[in-house]
Design an enzyme around this catalytic site. Structure first.
Site, PDB file in Angstrom:
ATOM      1  N   ASP A 185      -0.537 -17.437  22.227  1.00 57.19           N
ATOM      2  CA  ASP A 185      -0.500 -16.309  21.295  1.00 57.19           C
ATOM      3  C   ASP A 185      -1.859 -15.622  21.184  1.00 57.19           C
ATOM      4  O   ASP A 185      -2.031 -14.719  20.350  1.00 57.19           O
ATOM      5  CB  ASP A 185       0.038 -16.724  19.915  1.00 57.19           C
ATOM      6  CG  ASP A 185      -0.928 -17.596  19.134  1.00 57.19           C
ATOM      7  OD1 ASP A 185      -1.686 -18.356  19.767  1.00 57.19           O
ATOM      8  OD2 ASP A 185      -0.925 -17.525  17.894  1.00 57.19           O
ATOM      9  N   ASP A 224      -4.828 -19.095  24.660  1.00 55.58           N
ATOM     10  CA  ASP A 224      -3.607 -19.869  24.437  1.00 55.58           C
ATOM     11  C   ASP A 224      -2.431 -18.866  24.393  1.00 55.58           C
ATOM     12  O   ASP A 224      -2.647 -17.655  24.488  1.00 55.58           O
ATOM     13  CB  ASP A 224      -3.747 -20.734  23.169  1.00 55.58           C
ATOM     14  CG  ASP A 224      -3.777 -19.937  21.881  1.00 55.58           C
ATOM     15  OD1 ASP A 224      -4.181 -18.763  21.922  1.00 55.58           O
ATOM     16  OD2 ASP A 224      -3.390 -20.475  20.830  1.00 55.58           O
ATOM     17  N   SER A 283       1.830 -21.200  18.985  1.00 58.70           N
ATOM     18  CA  SER A 283       0.421 -21.176  19.350  1.00 58.70           C
ATOM     19  C   SER A 283       0.194 -21.931  20.661  1.00 58.70           C
ATOM     20  O   SER A 283       0.799 -21.589  21.667  1.00 58.70           O
ATOM     21  CB  SER A 283      -0.416 -21.727  18.196  1.00 58.70           C
ATOM     22  OG  SER A 283      -1.764 -21.449  18.411  1.00 58.70           O
ATOM     23  N   ASP A 304      -4.679 -16.141  19.992  1.00 56.86           N
ATOM     24  CA  ASP A 304      -5.586 -16.124  18.844  1.00 56.86           C
ATOM     25  C   ASP A 304      -6.830 -16.945  19.179  1.00 56.86           C
ATOM     26  O   ASP A 304      -7.771 -16.988  18.389  1.00 56.86           O
ATOM     27  CB  ASP A 304      -4.896 -16.620  17.557  1.00 56.86           C
ATOM     28  CG  ASP A 304      -4.613 -18.099  17.564  1.00 56.86           C
ATOM     29  OD1 ASP A 304      -4.343 -18.640  18.651  1.00 56.86           O
ATOM     30  OD2 ASP A 304      -4.640 -18.717  16.488  1.00 56.86           O
TER      31      ASP A 304
HETATM   32 MG    MG Z   1      -2.913 -19.891  18.997  1.00 60.55          MG
END
Ligand code: MG
Length: 458
Positions: A248, A246, A102, A250
């Site tokens: 990834d 960020d 992440s 999400d």
């Molecule tokens: Mg993330």
């Protein structure tokens, strides 16, 4: 399970490459997860990764473990976590692994685990996974039942199409307004989805750090101090909105049309403001999300429900309550029409569409909420995290506040100011958050609570 460079918590496993992010640990997790999937009658597991350089190596170790346990592995390639989980549902996977740490720094990597159709693990599944990681099961398949590995390239595209089909995403309105956006994916997995999605939505799109090469040119966590290049690009291009992810993707953080940082929680509040016009239902969030979301719930006359920190807790509660939207104080938003996971890509599209539909500027929209000051600090753990009783003793100066122990200790005063102290699920730290309408009071609460925690750890 927490060490200096090793965490296994609500979000999965994270460790530093060169230390605990080893082939041996990955294979152990692969074996443990294979047992979990097989126990539920599963056959096929997808593996996606963000752009970190160690991702391809981890894919090899995990795929090997799955196949030798008799499962088929499907390589989704580089994909944002929300795209990987949506695709796990779209392509009817029995399990799903996403190789990402992440927002952690580049030397970290990890695994996020999901069961059938990209459903995040519940508490009992997390316990089984940890137990089988510690005591590896012997569940290998006989020689003639070894699994296979194939590539599926359609994960990102499936996610883009789903987001564009949302009722709350109005490409016509975006096109009419010729909305200008700058996307800063931090050279993470958002690079391969967000610019394409924004263009197909009808935005004039400028790319910043959208090379999916895993070399992070800024702090990978899109916080106020790490987005100077995006602020400058928004002003230079006269953009209506700046979008930062960020690694990834999400999470989304916003920069307004003046180049000013918009605090992370507004990503959640603005998305909720759009979604709740289409579909009513509770807002689900965590104990450390501030009054911004209470205000959003009041505006739309829906209940707000709070869980322990961690998207796994949020999505479980959302499923139980048919929630309209969920999210976290970090700006991660869950749009149940897409998938029960935080989705920075879908949130960005909904906000861009919402801005085009309502007219005005992003800062006008943000100014519809009251001003709250949320301040945060980490206190590094040198010993075990103190329990709630010890925290309460250490903060006995806060007699007049009401205490809540959904996650760590949260103290709330009559004026709405609050402070929360809890162990992180992703790093070996205690997290201290404080919020107030008054900046000085928020800072004072933060200082006093952080001091109390530091003294406990001496
Ligand atoms: Mg993330």
């Amino acid at each position: 399970m927490t060490g200096r460079d090793f965490v296994f918590g609500v979000s999965g496993f994270r460790a530093r490459t060169g230390e605990s992010f080893t082939a041996a640990n990955l294979v152990r997790f692969g074996n443990a997860f294979a047992r979990l999937v097989k126990q539920r009658g599963g056959r096929v597991v997808s593996i996606a990764r963000d752009t970190r350089l160690s991702g391809e190596a981890a894919l090899g170790a995990l795929a090997s473990a799955l196949m030798l346990n008799g499962l088929d592995a499907v390589d989704f390639g580089i994909a944002p976590t929300p795209a990987a989980l949506y695709a796990a549902s779209h392509f009817e996977m029995d399990g799903s692994l996403t190789i990402t740490a992440s927002h952690n720094p580049a030397e970290w990597n990890g695994i996020e685990f999901a069961m059938e159709r990209g459903r995040l693990l519940n508490a009992s599944e997390r316990r089984l996974l940890e137990a089988w990681f510690r005591n590896p099961p012997r569940t290998f398949a006989p020689w003639n039942e070894t699994g296979s590995l194939r590539v599926e390239e359609g994960a990102a595209e499936a996610h883009i199409e789903r987001v564009l089909s949302l009722q709350s995403v109005d490409a016509e309105a975006v096109r009419r307004r010729a909305l200008r956006v700058v996307v800063d994916a931090g050279n993470g997995a958002g690079s391969i989805v967000s610019p394409t999605l924004m263009r197909r939505l009808g935005c004039e799109t400028t790319e910043l750090y959208c090379e999916p090469n895993g070399i992070f040119p800024r702090n990978p966590e899109p916080t106020e101090g790490s987005l100077d290049a995006l602020k400058a690009a928004v002003k230079e291009h006269g953009a209506d909105i700046g979008i930062a992810h960020d690694p990834d993707a999400d999470r989304t953080t916003l920069i307004d049309e003046t180049g000013a940082f918009v605090p992370e929680e507004y990503t959640f509040a603005l998305t909720a403001d759009v979604l709740l016009k289409e579909r009513r239902g509770p807002i689900v969030t965590t104990v450390v999300t501030g009054a911004l979301l209470d205000e959003t719930a009041q505006k739309h006359d829906v209940p707000i429900l709070r869980t322990p920190v961690g998207v796994g807790h949020v999505v479980e509660k959302m499923a139980e309550t048919s929630a309209a939207v969920g999210g976290e104080s970090t700006g991660g938003v869950v749009l149940p029409q897409v998938h029960l996971t935080t989705d920075g890509v879908a949130a960005a599209a909904v906000i861009a569409s919402g801005l085009a539909s309502r007219g005005g500027t992003l800062s006008d929209w943000v100014n519809e909420w009251g001003r709250y000051v949320l301040v945060k600090r980490k206190v590094r753990l040198t010993t075990r995290a103190p329990d709630v009783n010890r925290l309460a003793e250490a903060m006995s100066w806060a007699q007049e506040a009401s205490a809540e122990t959904t996650d760590g200790l949260k103290l709330t005063w009559e004026d709405g100011s609050w402070v929360s102290v809890r162990p992180s699920g992703t790093e070996p730290v205690m997290r201290v958050f404080a919020e107030s309408r008054d900046a000085a009071r928020a800072q004072e609460l933060l200082n006093r609570a952080a001091d109390a925690v530091s003294r406990l750890l001496l």
